[in-house]
Design a protein around this motif. Structure first.
Motif, mmCIF file in Angstrom:
data_model
loop_
_atom_site.group_PDB
_atom_site.id
_atom_site.type_symbol
_atom_site.label_atom_id
_atom_site.label_comp_id
_atom_site.label_asym_id
_atom_site.label_seq_id
_atom_site.Cartn_x
_atom_site.Cartn_y
_atom_site.Cartn_z
ATOM 1 N N GLN A 143 0.581 -1.322 0.163
ATOM 2 C CA GLN A 143 -0.410 -0.221 -0.195
ATOM 3 C C GLN A 143 1.210 0.901 0.024
ATOM 4 O O GLN A 143 1.503 1.204 1.036
ATOM 5 N N VAL A 144 0.809 2.146 -1.078
ATOM 6 C CA VAL A 144 1.225 3.610 -1.233
ATOM 7 C C VAL A 144 0.572 4.540 -0.946
ATOM 8 O O VAL A 144 -0.849 4.032 -1.470
ATOM 9 N N GLU A 145 0.306 5.250 0.476
ATOM 10 C CA GLU A 145 -0.215 6.580 0.247
ATOM 11 C C GLU A 145 0.772 7.331 -0.079
ATOM 12 O O GLU A 145 1.910 8.083 -0.567
ATOM 13 N N LEU A 146 -0.183 7.965 -1.656
ATOM 14 C CA LEU A 146 0.521 9.304 -2.495
ATOM 15 C C LEU A 146 0.087 10.993 -1.677
ATOM 16 O O LEU A 146 -1.282 10.467 -1.811
ATOM 17 N N LEU A 147 0.297 11.579 -1.443
ATOM 18 C CA LEU A 147 0.340 13.052 -1.041
ATOM 19 C C LEU A 147 0.506 13.518 -1.951
ATOM 20 O O LEU A 147 1.024 13.494 -3.031
#
Length: 107
Positions: A18-22
Motif C-alpha cells: 500500500q502506497v499513500e500518495l501525498l
C-alpha cells in the motif's frame, strides 16, 4: 522444509504494497521567462560539456587502438628480427666450424 516464520515472511512479500500518495502543493507562481531561459542555458551548457567529453573519449579510444596496433606491429617486427639474428648466428657458427674443419684438412 520451511519454518512457519519463513512461510509468513514469504507470504508478506507476496501481499500488495500500500502506497499513500501525498498531494503536491501547488507552485507559488509559474517560473518566469528569465528563469526558463536560465534553465535552458544551463541545460544546453551541460549537454555541450557532455558531448565534448564524449567526443574526447571516442578520440582517445581511437588513439589508444592505433597505439596498440603499432605496438603489436613493433612486437612482431622485433620477433622477426630476433629470428633473423638467431639464423645469422647459426650460419656464422656453421661457417666457423666449416673453416676450422677446412683448416684441419689443410694441415
Amino acid at each position: 522444509p520451511m519454518t512457519t516464520k519463513g512461510k509468513e515472511s514469504l507470504a508478506s512479500l507476496r501481499s500488495p504494497v500500500q502506497v499513500e500518495l501525498l498531494p503536491m502543493p501547488p507552485p507559488d507562481a509559474p517560473p518566469s521567462v528569465e528563469e526558463l531561459v536560465r534553465l535552458r542555458d544551463q541545460t544546453n551548457g551541460a549537454l555541450a560539456a557532455f558531448v565534448e567529453k564524449h567526443d574526447a573519449s571516442v578520440s582517445a579510444r581511437g588513439r589508444a587502438r592505433k597505439l596498440r596496433e603499432a605496438a603489436e606491429h613493433a612486437a612482431r617486427a622485433a620477433e622477426e628480427a630476433e629470428a633473423k639474428v638467431a639464423g645469422l648466428a647459426a650460419a656464422e657458427k656453421r661457417a666457423a666450424e666449416a673453416a676450422a674443419a677446412a683448416a684441419k684438412r689443410a694441415e
